[in-house]
Design an enzyme around this catalytic site. Structure first.
Site, PDB file in Angstrom:
ATOM      1  N   ASN A 125     -12.828  -3.214   2.748  1.00  0.00           N
ATOM      2  CA  ASN A 125     -13.740  -2.083   2.898  1.00  0.00           C
ATOM      3  C   ASN A 125     -14.774  -2.112   1.784  1.00  0.00           C
ATOM      4  OD1 ASN A 125     -12.387  -0.948   5.145  1.00  0.00           O
ATOM      5  ND2 ASN A 125     -10.845  -0.067   3.782  1.00  0.00           N
ATOM      6  N   VAL A 162     -10.890   2.814  -3.732  1.00  0.00           N
ATOM      7  CA  VAL A 162     -10.569   2.219  -5.037  1.00  0.00           C
ATOM      8  C   VAL A 162     -11.580   1.098  -5.288  1.00  0.00           C
ATOM      9  CG1 VAL A 162      -8.850   1.082  -6.473  1.00  0.00           C
ATOM     10  CG2 VAL A 162      -8.116   2.767  -4.760  1.00  0.00           C
ATOM     11  N   HIS A 219     -10.465  -5.518  -3.045  1.00  0.00           N
ATOM     12  CA  HIS A 219      -9.115  -5.794  -2.535  1.00  0.00           C
ATOM     13  C   HIS A 219      -9.169  -6.149  -1.058  1.00  0.00           C
ATOM     14  CE1 HIS A 219      -9.921  -1.466  -2.367  1.00  0.00           C
ATOM     15  NE2 HIS A 219      -9.263  -1.459  -1.229  1.00  0.00           N
ATOM     16  N   ASP A 278       0.845  -1.191   0.000  1.00  0.00           N
ATOM     17  CA  ASP A 278       0.000   0.000   0.000  1.00  0.00           C
ATOM     18  C   ASP A 278       0.885   1.248   0.000  1.00  0.00           C
ATOM     19  OD1 ASP A 278      -3.215   0.500   0.968  1.00  0.00           O
ATOM     20  OD2 ASP A 278      -1.819   2.192   1.122  1.00  0.00           O
TER      21      ASP A 278
HETATM   22  P1  5GP Z   1      -9.620   1.285   0.239  1.00  0.00           P
HETATM   23  O1  5GP Z   1      -9.596   2.585   1.007  1.00  0.00           O
HETATM   24  O2  5GP Z   1     -10.331   1.433  -1.082  1.00  0.00           O
HETATM   25  O3  5GP Z   1     -10.068   0.114   1.033  1.00  0.00           O
HETATM   26  O4  5GP Z   1      -8.099   0.972  -0.081  1.00  0.00           O
HETATM   27  C1  5GP Z   1      -7.411   1.540  -1.128  1.00  0.00           C
HETATM   28  C2  5GP Z   1      -5.966   1.556  -0.736  1.00  0.00           C
HETATM   29  O5  5GP Z   1      -5.198   1.820  -1.905  1.00  0.00           O
HETATM   30  C3  5GP Z   1      -5.600   2.647   0.271  1.00  0.00           C
HETATM   31  O6  5GP Z   1      -5.090   2.048   1.457  1.00  0.00           O
HETATM   32  C4  5GP Z   1      -4.563   3.498  -0.454  1.00  0.00           C
HETATM   33  O7  5GP Z   1      -3.511   3.929   0.373  1.00  0.00           O
HETATM   34  C5  5GP Z   1      -4.077   2.571  -1.555  1.00  0.00           C
HETATM   35  N1  5GP Z   1      -3.610   3.252  -2.745  1.00  0.00           N
HETATM   36  C6  5GP Z   1      -4.202   4.328  -3.352  1.00  0.00           C
HETATM   37  N2  5GP Z   1      -3.504   4.677  -4.454  1.00  0.00           N
HETATM   38  C7  5GP Z   1      -2.454   3.807  -4.536  1.00  0.00           C
HETATM   39  C8  5GP Z   1      -1.384   3.671  -5.480  1.00  0.00           C
HETATM   40  O8  5GP Z   1      -1.257   4.409  -6.467  1.00  0.00           O
HETATM   41  N3  5GP Z   1      -0.499   2.670  -5.236  1.00  0.00           N
HETATM   42  C9  5GP Z   1      -0.613   1.825  -4.159  1.00  0.00           C
HETATM   43  N4  5GP Z   1       0.331   0.879  -4.035  1.00  0.00           N
HETATM   44  N5  5GP Z   1      -1.613   1.924  -3.275  1.00  0.00           N
HETATM   45  C10 5GP Z   1      -2.532   2.904  -3.452  1.00  0.00           C
END
Ligand code: 5GP
Length: 116
Positions: A88, A97, A101, A30
């Site tokens: 989430n 996103v 995941h 992340d």
């Molecule tokens: P969510 O909040 O949708 O459950 O998790 C999305 C995760 O993707 C977040 O923890 C965020 O830090 C991570 N994330 C967002 N953009 C990027 C990126 O460009 N690269 C990586 N490796 N992680 C990302």
């Protein structure tokens, strides 16, 4: 197809630190870690936006994400100390996103969790 940010990572169009890969699953660090170990596991071949969109015939993919996280934890040596996996779903959980995941968090006592 799959124009999410994570689709771009799967296609290597944007960089990521990839730490796990098999035929179905990609695991990468992340970008904004919430624990010493914070890895995201995603299905490589199907775009499922949220857990609420998962169809019965896709259920095995969630098992594959979990197995990948567990294998990674054993390989990296923190399985015995323990870890947390989180998925989430939509706004109240803070999903940002929309490519399903599994978060793997580890490397320190994580405390409990809940609203607030
Ligand atoms: P969510 O909040 O949708 O459950 O998790 C999305 C995760 O993707 C977040 O923890 C965020 O830090 C991570 N994330 C967002 N953009 C990027 C990126 O460009 N690269 C990586 N490796 N992680 C990302």
């Amino acid at each position: 197809m799959n124009d999410t940010l994570f689709g771009k990572i799967i296609r290597r169009e944007i960089p990521a630190t990839i730490v796990y890969e098999d035929d179905d699953v990609l695991g990468f660090k992340d970008i904004a870690p919430q624990a010493p170990v914070h890895v995201l596991f995603i299905p490589k071949n199907e775009l499922i936006p949220t857990l609420d969109d998962l169809q019965p015939e896709q259920a095995h993919l969630i098992g594959k994400l979990a197995l990948a996280a567990a294998e990674y934890a054993r390989r990296e040596g923190f399985a015995e100390n323990g870890y947390r996996v989180v998925m989430n779903c939509r706004e109240d959980a803070g999903q940002t996103v929309f490519h399903i995941h599994l978060h793997l968090l580890a490397g320190a006592p994580l405390g409990h969790f809940g609203a607030g």
